[in-house]
Design a protein around this motif. Structure first.
Motif, short mmCIF file in Angstrom:
data_model
loop_
_atom_site.label_atom_id
_atom_site.label_comp_id
_atom_site.label_asym_id
_atom_site.label_seq_id
_atom_site.Cartn_x
_atom_site.Cartn_y
_atom_site.Cartn_z
N VAL A 124 0.84 -1.20 0.00
CA VAL A 124 0.00 0.00 0.00
C VAL A 124 0.87 1.26 0.00
CG1 VAL A 124 -1.62 1.33 1.40
CG2 VAL A 124 -2.02 -1.10 1.00
N VAL A 125 1.93 1.25 0.80
CA VAL A 125 2.85 2.39 0.82
C VAL A 125 3.51 2.55 -0.55
CG1 VAL A 125 5.00 3.25 1.82
CG2 VAL A 125 3.22 2.33 3.30
N TRP A 126 3.88 1.45 -1.18
CA TRP A 126 4.46 1.46 -2.52
C TRP A 126 3.52 2.14 -3.52
CZ3 TRP A 126 8.93 0.02 -5.00
CH2 TRP A 126 8.87 -0.18 -6.36
N LEU A 127 2.25 1.69 -3.52
CA LEU A 127 1.28 2.26 -4.46
C LEU A 127 1.05 3.74 -4.19
CD1 LEU A 127 -0.75 1.93 -6.76
CD2 LEU A 127 -2.45 1.27 -5.05
N LEU A 128 0.89 4.11 -2.94
CA LEU A 128 0.66 5.53 -2.62
C LEU A 128 1.84 6.40 -3.01
CD1 LEU A 128 -1.17 5.29 0.81
CD2 LEU A 128 -2.13 5.96 -1.39
N SER A 129 3.05 5.93 -2.76
CA SER A 129 4.22 6.75 -3.09
C SER A 129 4.37 6.92 -4.60
CB SER A 129 5.49 6.15 -2.48
OG SER A 129 5.74 4.88 -3.02
N TRP A 130 4.14 5.86 -5.37
CA TRP A 130 4.25 5.99 -6.82
C TRP A 130 3.09 6.79 -7.40
CZ3 TRP A 130 8.40 5.61 -9.57
CH2 TRP A 130 9.45 4.83 -9.12
N SER A 131 1.94 6.74 -6.76
CA SER A 131 0.81 7.56 -7.22
C SER A 131 1.09 9.04 -6.99
CB SER A 131 -0.47 7.16 -6.50
OG SER A 131 -0.83 5.84 -6.83
N VAL A 132 1.66 9.36 -5.84
CA VAL A 132 2.03 10.75 -5.57
C VAL A 132 3.11 11.21 -6.55
CG1 VAL A 132 3.13 12.26 -3.86
CG2 VAL A 132 1.30 10.74 -3.17
N ALA A 133 4.09 10.35 -6.80
CA ALA A 133 5.15 10.70 -7.76
C ALA A 133 4.57 10.91 -9.15
CB ALA A 133 6.20 9.60 -7.79
N SER A 134 3.60 10.10 -9.52
CA SER A 134 2.95 10.25 -10.82
C SER A 134 2.19 11.57 -10.90
CB SER A 134 2.00 9.08 -11.06
OG SER A 134 1.29 9.25 -12.25
N GLY A 135 1.50 11.93 -9.84
CA GLY A 135 0.78 13.20 -9.80
C GLY A 135 1.71 14.39 -9.89
N ILE A 136 2.82 14.34 -9.18
CA ILE A 136 3.79 15.43 -9.23
C ILE A 136 4.39 15.54 -10.63
CG2 ILE A 136 6.06 16.14 -8.38
CD1 ILE A 136 5.22 14.94 -5.65
N ARG A 137 4.70 14.41 -11.24
CA ARG A 137 5.25 14.43 -12.60
C ARG A 137 4.23 14.99 -13.59
NH1 ARG A 137 5.43 10.84 -17.06
NH2 ARG A 137 7.33 11.11 -18.25
N GLY A 138 2.98 14.58 -13.47
CA GLY A 138 1.94 15.09 -14.36
C GLY A 138 1.74 16.59 -14.20
N GLN A 139 1.79 17.06 -12.96
CA GLN A 139 1.64 18.49 -12.73
C GLN A 139 2.81 19.27 -13.33
OE1 GLN A 139 1.71 19.61 -8.59
NE2 GLN A 139 0.32 21.33 -8.97
N ARG A 140 4.02 18.73 -13.18
CA ARG A 140 5.19 19.40 -13.75
C ARG A 140 5.10 19.45 -15.28
NH1 ARG A 140 9.65 15.91 -13.29
NH2 ARG A 140 9.34 15.56 -15.50
N LEU A 141 4.69 18.34 -15.88
CA LEU A 141 4.56 18.32 -17.35
C LEU A 141 3.47 19.27 -17.82
CD1 LEU A 141 4.95 14.50 -18.06
CD2 LEU A 141 6.60 16.33 -18.51
N ALA A 142 2.39 19.39 -17.07
CA ALA A 142 1.33 20.33 -17.44
C ALA A 142 1.81 21.77 -17.35
CB ALA A 142 0.11 20.13 -16.55
N ARG A 143 2.59 22.07 -16.34
CA ARG A 143 3.14 23.43 -16.23
C ARG A 143 4.11 23.74 -17.36
NH1 ARG A 143 4.35 23.69 -9.76
NH2 ARG A 143 2.17 23.93 -9.11
N GLU A 144 4.94 22.76 -17.74
CA GLU A 144 5.87 22.97 -18.84
C GLU A 144 5.12 23.17 -20.16
OE1 GLU A 144 8.53 19.68 -18.94
OE2 GLU A 144 9.55 20.25 -17.08
N ALA A 145 4.07 22.41 -20.38
CA ALA A 145 3.27 22.57 -21.61
C ALA A 145 2.59 23.93 -21.63
CB ALA A 145 2.24 21.45 -21.72
#
Length: 107
Positions: free
Chosen positions: A71-92
């Motif tokens: 569960v900790v694995w899934l939550l940490s990678w989900s948060v990392a995915s959200g942060i990455r998506g937000q960064r890519l959206a800001r760059e676009a």
């Protein structure tokens, strides 16, 4: 004690389903795929002690620890995915804004 074993089995199945769901919903993001694969593997591994270990107390403890780690694995990678998506959206957005400013006529 049987209720606890069935609860652990259901928790493991829920982990596998959650991993498949993350894979299906966010399959294009590498971070989300890493979390999904780890969750499916962790869900299957959480079932293993329940089937292989003769002592129910030890099996339940091992399954619980594997479930928590998964569960900790899934939550940490989900948060990392959200942060990455937000960064890519800001760059676009910044690129689109720069292109719009470059295309505007200058007076």
């Amino acid at each position: 004690m049987d209720e606890l074993v069935w609860g652990a089995v259901i928790s493991s199945i829920v982990l596998v389903v959650a991993g498949v769901l993350v894979w299906w919903l966010w399959g294009t993001c590498a971070c989300a795929l890493t979390g999904a694969v780890g969750t499916v593997v962790g869900g299957v591994l959480a079932l293993a002690p329940l089937l292989a270990v003769a002592d129910q107390d030890v099996a339940l403890r091992m399954s619980f620890v594997i479930t928590v780690v998964t569960v900790v694995w899934l939550l940490s990678w989900s948060v990392a995915s959200g942060i990455r998506g937000q960064r890519l959206a800001r760059e676009a957005e910044a690129q689109a804004l720069g292109a719009a400013r470059g295309a505007a006529p200058r007076a």
